[in-house]
Design an enzyme around this catalytic site. Sequence first.
Site, mmCIF file in Angstrom:
data_model
loop_
_atom_site.group_PDB
_atom_site.id
_atom_site.type_symbol
_atom_site.label_atom_id
_atom_site.label_comp_id
_atom_site.label_asym_id
_atom_site.label_seq_id
_atom_site.Cartn_x
_atom_site.Cartn_y
_atom_site.Cartn_z
ATOM 1 N N GLY A 183 -71.230 -77.267 38.735
ATOM 2 C CA GLY A 183 -72.257 -77.130 37.703
ATOM 3 C C GLY A 183 -72.106 -75.777 37.029
ATOM 4 O O GLY A 183 -73.077 -75.199 36.565
ATOM 5 N N ILE A 191 -77.767 -72.224 34.885
ATOM 6 C CA ILE A 191 -77.698 -71.374 36.073
ATOM 7 C C ILE A 191 -76.240 -71.050 36.369
ATOM 8 O O ILE A 191 -75.871 -69.917 36.665
ATOM 9 C CB ILE A 191 -78.309 -72.084 37.306
ATOM 10 C CG1 ILE A 191 -79.787 -72.367 37.090
ATOM 11 C CG2 ILE A 191 -78.106 -71.236 38.569
ATOM 12 C CD1 ILE A 191 -80.402 -73.258 38.170
ATOM 13 N N GLY A 192 -75.391 -72.080 36.262
ATOM 14 C CA GLY A 192 -73.993 -71.946 36.645
ATOM 15 C C GLY A 192 -73.254 -70.816 35.963
ATOM 16 O O GLY A 192 -72.448 -70.135 36.597
ATOM 17 N N ILE A 215 -78.769 -75.858 45.338
ATOM 18 C CA ILE A 215 -79.789 -75.344 44.425
ATOM 19 C C ILE A 215 -80.444 -76.491 43.656
ATOM 20 O O ILE A 215 -81.598 -76.405 43.241
ATOM 21 C CB ILE A 215 -79.143 -74.362 43.405
ATOM 22 C CG1 ILE A 215 -78.586 -73.133 44.128
ATOM 23 C CG2 ILE A 215 -80.119 -73.965 42.314
ATOM 24 C CD1 ILE A 215 -77.741 -72.229 43.245
ATOM 25 N N SER A 216 -79.689 -77.592 43.442
ATOM 26 C CA SER A 216 -80.166 -78.699 42.609
ATOM 27 C C SER A 216 -81.517 -79.198 43.092
ATOM 28 O O SER A 216 -81.694 -79.526 44.267
ATOM 29 C CB SER A 216 -79.176 -79.865 42.653
ATOM 30 O OG SER A 216 -77.855 -79.427 42.425
ATOM 31 N N ASP A 222 -87.778 -68.006 45.734
ATOM 32 C CA ASP A 222 -89.179 -67.891 46.138
ATOM 33 C C ASP A 222 -89.414 -66.547 46.830
ATOM 34 O O ASP A 222 -90.443 -65.892 46.617
ATOM 35 C CB ASP A 222 -89.563 -69.035 47.079
ATOM 36 C CG ASP A 222 -89.359 -70.397 46.440
ATOM 37 O OD1 ASP A 222 -88.847 -71.309 47.122
ATOM 38 O OD2 ASP A 222 -89.684 -70.538 45.242
ATOM 39 N N ARG A 233 -89.316 -63.841 44.125
ATOM 40 C CA ARG A 233 -90.582 -63.838 43.394
ATOM 41 C C ARG A 233 -91.694 -63.221 44.243
ATOM 42 O O ARG A 233 -92.462 -62.389 43.769
ATOM 43 C CB ARG A 233 -90.974 -65.268 43.002
ATOM 44 C CG ARG A 233 -90.163 -65.809 41.839
ATOM 45 C CD ARG A 233 -90.453 -67.281 41.570
ATOM 46 N NE ARG A 233 -89.719 -67.692 40.371
ATOM 47 C CZ ARG A 233 -89.224 -68.913 40.197
ATOM 48 N NH1 ARG A 233 -89.391 -69.840 41.121
ATOM 49 N NH2 ARG A 233 -88.558 -69.203 39.089
ATOM 50 N N HIS A 237 -89.349 -75.955 48.813
ATOM 51 C CA HIS A 237 -89.093 -75.291 47.534
ATOM 52 C C HIS A 237 -89.742 -76.063 46.380
ATOM 53 O O HIS A 237 -89.079 -76.500 45.441
ATOM 54 C CB HIS A 237 -87.576 -75.155 47.326
ATOM 55 C CG HIS A 237 -87.182 -74.405 46.090
ATOM 56 N ND1 HIS A 237 -87.569 -73.097 45.851
ATOM 57 C CD2 HIS A 237 -86.452 -74.781 45.002
ATOM 58 C CE1 HIS A 237 -87.090 -72.706 44.683
ATOM 59 N NE2 HIS A 237 -86.414 -73.700 44.138
#
Lengths: 356, 348
Positions: A51, A56-57, A160-161, A193, A196, A220
């Site tokens: 990806g 993101i990739g 991550i997906s 997370d 953040r 998540h």
Amino acid sequence: MQPASEANQRIARISAHLHPPNFQMEESSGLRRANCRAKGAAPGFKVAILGAAGGIGQPLAMLMKINPLVSVLHLYDVVNTPGVTADISHMDTGAVVRGFLGQPQLEEALAGMDLVIIPAGVPRKPGMTRDDLFNINAGIVRTLCEGIVKSCPKAIVNLISNPVNSTVPIAAEVFKRAGTYCPKRLLGVTMLDVVRANTFVAEVLGLDPREVDVPVIGGHAGVTILPLLSQVKPPCSFTPQEIDQLTLRIQNGGTEVVEAKAGTGSATLSMAYAAVKFADACLRGLRGDAGIVECAYVASQVTELPFFASKVRLGRTGAEEVLPLGPLNEYERAGLEKAKQELAESIQKGVSFIKK
Amino acid sequence: MRTVLLRSLRSAAARSAPSNSHLLRRGFSSESVPERKVAVLGAAGGIGQPLALLMKINPLVSKLSLYDIAGTPGVAADVSHINTRSEVAGYAGEDQLGQALEGADLVIIPAGVPRKPGMTRDDLFNINAGIVKSLCTAIAKYCPNAIVNMISNPVNSTVPIAAEVFKKAGTYDERKLFGVTTLDVVRAKTFYAGKANVPVAGVDVPVVGGHAGITILPLFSQASPQANLPEDVIKALTKRTQDGGTEVVEAKAGKGSATLSMAYAGAVFADACLEGLNGVPNIVQCSFVQSSVTELPFFASKVILGKNGVEKILDLGPLSDYEQEGLEKLKPELKASIEKGIKFANEN
């Protein structure tokens, strides 16, 4: 004056936050040195990004290209990888970059990989939950995992997906069916997370975000994200309002960005940053560094659920130890019960997708 | 740089031993790293976004201001979640440009449109010249003492445009205006390392002249480590360095030009400027600046960066015959591009 080493220092400083020097590394024995360094060859690991041309990739690929632990970087996607590869290949850092385009090249992209990072899939639009992405992303993750089975079954997988709560169980089912499943090597990335939580808590307390560490457990998505403010380092106390506000803000951090982007996407840059921070920790674990502990969503026995995010110790074989949750206060225990209900459903949804 | 190592040491130690945590409640103004505000103009674009990410993780930055005509609230929200020192603010639309710039120590400008296959950087002139002119007018008003890192193409013309705007406003300081040519250096190093078969980490190649086609002149005769490459290889390397940008434009097949490597190079150069501002000695980078190393008013070569921007421009050093030839060839094109920029600024 040594301009070349100046450049290295500069690159090192820019990325120092992502891969801090590890002072707990075990004393290098001659044997250990031989493990990751052949005479004349660049030390490092082979990493694939599935990806790599996406939101993101791309920044993820840029950051991994800068990472000194990466010797080979494979960029795979169904579109646009030639352009991204040409772009990144010009960067003056050690990793050799190769691009792969389209499913027929998936197996080649994955051959020999030590670590596979998967940001592939579609992002949320305003009003959507991560679960709304399930139908599209579940199929993508299955296909990519089938490639991993064929080409690099022993690789560490960083997933991550979204929805991660379901895609990790999907991956596990694919690997189980193929007989290649090792729970230590399959990790759902929840680092964003934690990032953040550290940022939002630091803001409230007036601290430098780099000095704050908040464990985040559960899953998540929304209420499955459970920050353990009672365990924050440095030890601090919060008012009940602060706890509520912080918990809510951490749980909705992703939604905050989806809304600010008004339909043009979800978190890409901060997700790339968090993914690289976590991937780097996995690589340091693979290298044999001691004491590498990060939160991740893994097969787990800390609750009755088959998967759960909590602090894990990363080592040469992946997530070698799932650490106990530690003491939770009443607020957190209540949050945990709520988290478990939703998480159980998401896990089941992922498992059923493959079993169908 | 020892300061880099000390900083990393301190943060690594702090993470593993928060025993003096009660001291931290006073806030982290006890940090000895100076406060630095960096503004990125064009922060929602293809270069701007990854550049914003890299500047957010740079510990020398205390305030990061992200400006664009649209899209910046989303980018700022995204990047603001990253747990590093700097405060992020997003600004969208011209009426917020002043706020974005106020108090900036360093302004990085990637704004503008990128090339499509078949285009030269000069083909971008008409659109990008206007953008650069208005951004610089605002810089002169809101942060006239800031260091400016110009990325918007064609750099050979946009830097002279910026100079003219600053001169008219009475704020021009030739030590503070830089055309970013770092990506050419990055490319020269990478391509040279490949041919010389040496680790790129140890390589240095100066690149002089300008930032387009044949105006890009890599000085492989001065490269270290020396590799005694044959002449045909040097010529091929020179051409590849000059056409590096086009290589990416074509590979992207209409979808853009170099974004990630440009962001990386932009961040490397911006970091050098910040170190210079902070008094770190011996910071040397190639950059396109007002210069008297040739008869042209602007020229890229190695400069020493310090508290006021350019401290010293270094001589070109000895050139091989091939490089001398290249230098003579590039000057007319560079001169024309510079004059085009000056003319635009004076007529608009």
